[in-house]
Design a protein around this motif. Structure first.
Motif, PDB file in Angstrom:
ATOM      1  N   ASN A 404      -1.798  -7.131   8.097  1.00 14.99           N
ATOM      2  CA  ASN A 404      -1.141  -7.793   9.221  1.00 14.99           C
ATOM      3  C   ASN A 404       0.246  -7.218   9.459  1.00 14.99           C
ATOM      4  OD1 ASN A 404      -3.382  -9.449   9.366  1.00 14.99           O
ATOM      5  ND2 ASN A 404      -2.184 -11.344   9.514  1.00 14.99           N
ATOM      6  N   ASP A 405       0.671  -7.255  10.715  1.00 12.14           N
ATOM      7  CA  ASP A 405       1.971  -6.681  11.059  1.00 12.14           C
ATOM      8  C   ASP A 405       3.137  -7.532  10.564  1.00 12.14           C
ATOM      9  OD1 ASP A 405       1.667  -8.807  12.777  1.00 12.14           O
ATOM     10  OD2 ASP A 405       1.941  -7.661  14.631  1.00 12.14           O
ATOM     11  N   ASP A 406       2.868  -8.772  10.174  1.00 12.76           N
ATOM     12  CA  ASP A 406       3.950  -9.654   9.720  1.00 12.76           C
ATOM     13  C   ASP A 406       4.036  -9.735   8.202  1.00 12.76           C
ATOM     14  OD1 ASP A 406       1.548 -10.980   9.506  1.00 12.76           O
ATOM     15  OD2 ASP A 406       2.314 -12.920  10.178  1.00 12.76           O
ATOM     16  N   THR A 407       3.485  -8.743   7.519  1.00 14.22           N
ATOM     17  CA  THR A 407       3.652  -8.656   6.074  1.00 14.22           C
ATOM     18  C   THR A 407       4.870  -7.802   5.746  1.00 14.22           C
ATOM     19  OG1 THR A 407       2.091  -6.795   6.015  1.00 14.22           O
ATOM     20  CG2 THR A 407       1.209  -8.985   5.522  1.00 14.22           C
ATOM     21  N   LYS A 408       5.402  -8.034   4.558  1.00 11.47           N
ATOM     22  CA  LYS A 408       6.594  -7.297   4.140  1.00 11.47           C
ATOM     23  C   LYS A 408       6.439  -6.895   2.674  1.00 11.47           C
ATOM     24  CE  LYS A 408      11.564  -7.939   3.271  1.00 11.47           C
ATOM     25  NZ  LYS A 408      12.683  -8.918   3.296  1.00 11.47           N
ATOM     26  N   VAL A 409       6.652  -5.631   2.397  1.00  7.54           N
ATOM     27  CA  VAL A 409       6.585  -5.132   1.025  1.00  7.54           C
ATOM     28  C   VAL A 409       7.757  -5.695   0.229  1.00  7.54           C
ATOM     29  CG1 VAL A 409       6.710  -3.084  -0.437  1.00  7.54           C
ATOM     30  CG2 VAL A 409       5.370  -3.029   1.680  1.00  7.54           C
ATOM     31  N   THR A 410       7.456  -6.259  -0.944  1.00  9.19           N
ATOM     32  CA  THR A 410       8.510  -6.835  -1.790  1.00  9.19           C
ATOM     33  C   THR A 410       8.647  -6.138  -3.134  1.00  9.19           C
ATOM     34  OG1 THR A 410       6.971  -8.472  -2.684  1.00  9.19           O
ATOM     35  CG2 THR A 410       8.246  -9.111  -0.730  1.00  9.19           C
ATOM     36  N   GLU A 411       7.644  -5.343  -3.518  1.00  8.47           N
ATOM     37  CA  GLU A 411       7.731  -4.607  -4.778  1.00  8.47           C
ATOM     38  C   GLU A 411       6.936  -3.310  -4.637  1.00  8.47           C
ATOM     39  OE1 GLU A 411       4.235  -7.081  -7.131  1.00  8.47           O
ATOM     40  OE2 GLU A 411       6.324  -7.647  -7.406  1.00  8.47           O
ATOM     41  N   PRO A 412       7.357  -2.250  -5.289  1.00  8.85           N
ATOM     42  CA  PRO A 412       6.833  -0.913  -4.995  1.00  8.85           C
ATOM     43  C   PRO A 412       5.406  -0.632  -5.482  1.00  8.85           C
ATOM     44  CG  PRO A 412       8.461  -0.813  -6.767  1.00  8.85           C
ATOM     45  CD  PRO A 412       8.521  -2.196  -6.211  1.00  8.85           C
ATOM     46  N   SER A 413       4.922  -1.351  -6.474  1.00  6.66           N
ATOM     47  CA  SER A 413       3.640  -0.988  -7.089  1.00  6.66           C
ATOM     48  C   SER A 413       2.441  -1.723  -6.511  1.00  6.66           C
ATOM     49  CB  SER A 413       3.710  -1.248  -8.603  1.00  6.66           C
ATOM     50  OG  SER A 413       3.912  -2.622  -8.858  1.00  6.66           O
ATOM     51  N   TRP A 414       2.625  -2.478  -5.433  1.00  4.43           N
ATOM     52  CA  TRP A 414       1.567  -3.352  -4.925  1.00  4.43           C
ATOM     53  C   TRP A 414       0.307  -2.590  -4.546  1.00  4.43           C
ATOM     54  CZ3 TRP A 414      -0.314  -3.174   0.168  1.00  4.43           C
ATOM     55  CH2 TRP A 414       0.373  -2.305   1.023  1.00  4.43           C
ATOM     56  N   LEU A 415       0.450  -1.461  -3.837  1.00  2.00           N
ATOM     57  CA  LEU A 415      -0.725  -0.727  -3.368  1.00  2.00           C
ATOM     58  C   LEU A 415      -1.404   0.020  -4.521  1.00  2.00           C
ATOM     59  CD1 LEU A 415      -2.534  -0.043  -1.025  1.00  2.00           C
ATOM     60  CD2 LEU A 415      -0.962   1.807  -0.375  1.00  2.00           C
ATOM     61  N   THR A 416      -0.619   0.503  -5.462  1.00  4.12           N
ATOM     62  CA  THR A 416      -1.192   1.130  -6.655  1.00  4.12           C
ATOM     63  C   THR A 416      -2.067   0.136  -7.406  1.00  4.12           C
ATOM     64  OG1 THR A 416       0.746   2.573  -6.868  1.00  4.12           O
ATOM     65  CG2 THR A 416      -0.659   2.329  -8.809  1.00  4.12           C
ATOM     66  N   GLU A 417      -1.586  -1.092  -7.545  1.00  3.18           N
ATOM     67  CA  GLU A 417      -2.354  -2.139  -8.215  1.00  3.18           C
ATOM     68  C   GLU A 417      -3.676  -2.398  -7.498  1.00  3.18           C
ATOM     69  OE1 GLU A 417      -3.394  -5.692 -10.503  1.00  3.18           O
ATOM     70  OE2 GLU A 417      -2.323  -3.824 -10.896  1.00  3.18           O
ATOM     71  N   MET A 418      -3.628  -2.501  -6.179  1.00  3.59           N
ATOM     72  CA  MET A 418      -4.841  -2.821  -5.424  1.00  3.59           C
ATOM     73  C   MET A 418      -5.860  -1.685  -5.494  1.00  3.59           C
ATOM     74  SD  MET A 418      -3.290  -4.786  -2.062  1.00  3.59           S
ATOM     75  CE  MET A 418      -4.885  -5.428  -1.530  1.00  3.59           C
TER      76      MET A 418
END
Length: 591
Positions: A404-418
């Motif tokens: 969604n366009d209203d999400t905001k990244v808050t920590e750098p490793s989130w996509l690596t985890e997923m």
């Protein structure tokens, strides 16, 4: 672990108030914020700054509901004895008990069983201990095994039982424990392992804190031993584990070994036993060995909550991720989202595909022109499913991230985890923990009631509260996760036919998840990928309604099995881990 009590400090409450204040000022301005702040301060006075607590009426309602449920169970037990006469299968159970000088009387850990086709296997390094125990408890139906460090085959050598369970000093099996297993067997729920819900005994002997468990969930089992220490294993499965050593505190280790060779775990959604105390045993080594035997490239770490684990999967490379972002007239939020992807995300091998829905704001159009990413036009009424499907047609990645366009990244490793979880062979979809701007939970997985209504569990609770046995803070299976941040293998997306276009605003993500489950893959939620989420801002701007009734009926018609209960929730539970109404529960207790 506790189910409803918040774990909140004064510092955390002040942080929460600060976040709420910022949100109010940003949304409504200083004058509105000051008016609300003075009203709350006048009403609550010093309590405004005290740690959050569960209102007493809510806590009392939960307790009274469970007391009522137990009373209904007690009344139903009167008819169980006669039902045994109709069973076509009457298996023999072996109740294995390790005996020493401190073993309590049998009546303290085993209530008189309604189903009585069982024998004891008494195990000890000392014949004197066994003889003394038999004399104290007046036991006649038993087998004796005098041995140090017994293995499974030692137990089975003295018993011809069909099923085995291991008694312990810190649980009490209630009178319907064996009956409920036999009832399942006679309903053709044929499994290798049977487990049931449980509760706890307080210092006054009262049954409290029911743990209503989900059905078989291998990823949850890697987060903590949700199965518990009182379970039943079929002899055919134990035969395959004949060399397993029954050392001290072996229960979690044994269940993990069972899970490596069978997924036929049958769940009895009735609290059939009570735990007398909670054990705090470091099981890190046991779980690490399980991960090694599975051949997984992962490391076991401490979880967010006590007695929980994080299986941290190692990502050897970065497969390309195509990030699909539907949007309309939303420059500020979209820019924040993209800035977070570009500047605050460690994972770098991704492309961004923006699917625009009739934007007519000049500043947003100018922003599009400044981007190096592909912008696709969707010139029809907003349809979340169609817009994501359109974006995927342009995707070059191995994975699709619907964002969604209203999400905001808050920590750098989130996509690596997923990606590291989605990369597992048995996983199709991964969802993230999403937080409101005030720090409370917006999404920690989605479940369905028997009506077909879906909802986000734990929504609006403070992130570090215990919630219901900390289930929002562990990696676990779900029937669905939100499409606001949903990662799926592109090959799986194509295999299941992508989003169903008929679900325009709602249920499209849930339908995609259920189609993925339907081909035998897991839908996994991880709390170790965290983002902020405003709450579907684009949908709110482009839709006149927030609940499409036609979507609901189409969804429940398509997935009618949900009327039997969400397998990753529990039939005893209603909205957001409250105890369901008794009249809805009791219709299937002994059916």
């Amino acid at each position: 672990m506790s189910q409803i009590n918040p774990d909140n400090s004064r510092a955390q409450k002040l942080k929460k108030l600060y976040q709420i204040s910022r949100e109010l000022i940003s949304e409504y301005g200083y004058r509105y914020f000051l008016r609300i702040a003075f009203e709350e301060l006048f009403t609550q006075k010093g309590k405004l700054f005290s740690p959050d607590t569960i209102p007493q009426d809510i806590e009392d309602e939960f307790i009274l509901d469970y007391d009522g449920l137990l009373e209904n169970y007690r009344l139903e037990k009167n008819s169980l004895q006669s039902k045994i006469q109709s069973f076509s299968t009457l298996p023999l159970f072996s109740l294995v008990l390790f005996v020493d000088g401190e073993t309590p009387l049998i009546k303290k850990i085993l209530k008189t069983q309604i189903y009585n086709n069982f024998e004891f296997v008494l195990v000890s390094s000392s014949k004197k201990h066994i003889d003394s125990f038999v004399s104290q408890n007046n036991i006649s139906n038993f087998q004796k095994l005098v041995i140090d460090s017994p293995k499974i085959h030692d137990i089975m050598s003295v018993s011809k039982a069909d099923y085995f369970t291991f008694l312990n000093n810190f649980s009490v099996l209630h009178s319907d424990f064996l009956f409920n297993i036999v009832n399942k067997i006679n309903q053709n729920f044929l499994g290798d392992v049977y487990y049931c819900d449980e509760d706890f005994i307080d210092k006054h002997g009262k049954r409290i804190n029911p743990f209503f468990k989900p059905d078989w969930s291998s990823y949850l089992l890697r987060s903590f031993n949700y199965i518990g220490n009182s379970f039943i294993i079929h002899k055919q499965l134990l035969d395959k584990l004949s060399n397993f050593i029954l050392d001290k505190n072996f229960h979690y280790n044994l269940i993990l070994h069972c899970a490596e060779i069978s997924n036929k775990f049958v769940h009895v959604s009735i609290p059939c036993y009570s735990s007398l105390k909670t054990h705090t045993i470091d099981q890190t080594k046991i779980l690490s060995q399980h991960i090694q035997r599975l051949g997984l490239n992962a490391k076991v770490e401490d979880g967010y909550a006590p007695n929980t684990f994080r299986v941290h999967y190692h990502l050897e490379n970065e497969p390309k991720v195509s990030i699909i972002i539907p949007t309309k007239n939303n420059k500020s939020l979209l820019k924040r989202c993209i800035d977070g992807l570009e500047n605050k995300t460690n994972y770098k091998n991704f492309e961004i595909i923006i699917v625009d829905n009739n934007t007519d704001h000049d500043e947003t159009l100018e922003y599009y022109n400044s981007l190096d990413y592909e912008v696709i036009s969707y010139n029809y009424a907003f349809n979340f499913s169609k817009m994501n499907n359109l974006g995927v047609t342009k995707a070059q990645g191995d994975y699709i991230l619907c964002l969604n366009d209203d999400t905001k990244v808050t920590e750098p490793s989130w996509l690596t985890e997923m990606v590291s979880i989605c990369e597992q062979d048995d996983v199709g979809i991964v969802g993230a923990k999403l937080l409101h701007p005030n720090g409370t939970i917006q999404h920690a997985g989605a479940v369905f009631l028997k009506s077909g209504s879906g909802f986000h569990v734990f929504e609006n609770i403070v992130e570090n509260e215990k919630g219901f046995f900390n289930l929002h803070n562990v990696i676990r299976d779900f029937s669905a996760v939100t499409g606001a941040c949903l990662l799926i293998k592109k090959s799986i997306f194509e295999k299941v036919g992508g989003y169903d276009d008929s679900f325009d605003l709602f249920y499209g993500d849930a339908d995609l998840c259920l189609k993925t489950l339907n081909i035998g893959l897991h839908v996994i939620y991880t709390p170790f990928a965290r983002l902020l989420h405003e709450g579907s801002a684009t949908i709110k701007k482009t839709s006149q309604t927030f609940f499409a009734i036609e979507n609901h009926f189409s969804f429940i018609s398509k997935w009618s099995y949900l009327k039997q209960g969400d397998p990753f929730y529990n039939r005893n539970l209603g909205w957001n881990y409250s105890i369901a109404k008794l009249e809805r529960q009791m219709d299937s207790i002994i059916s």
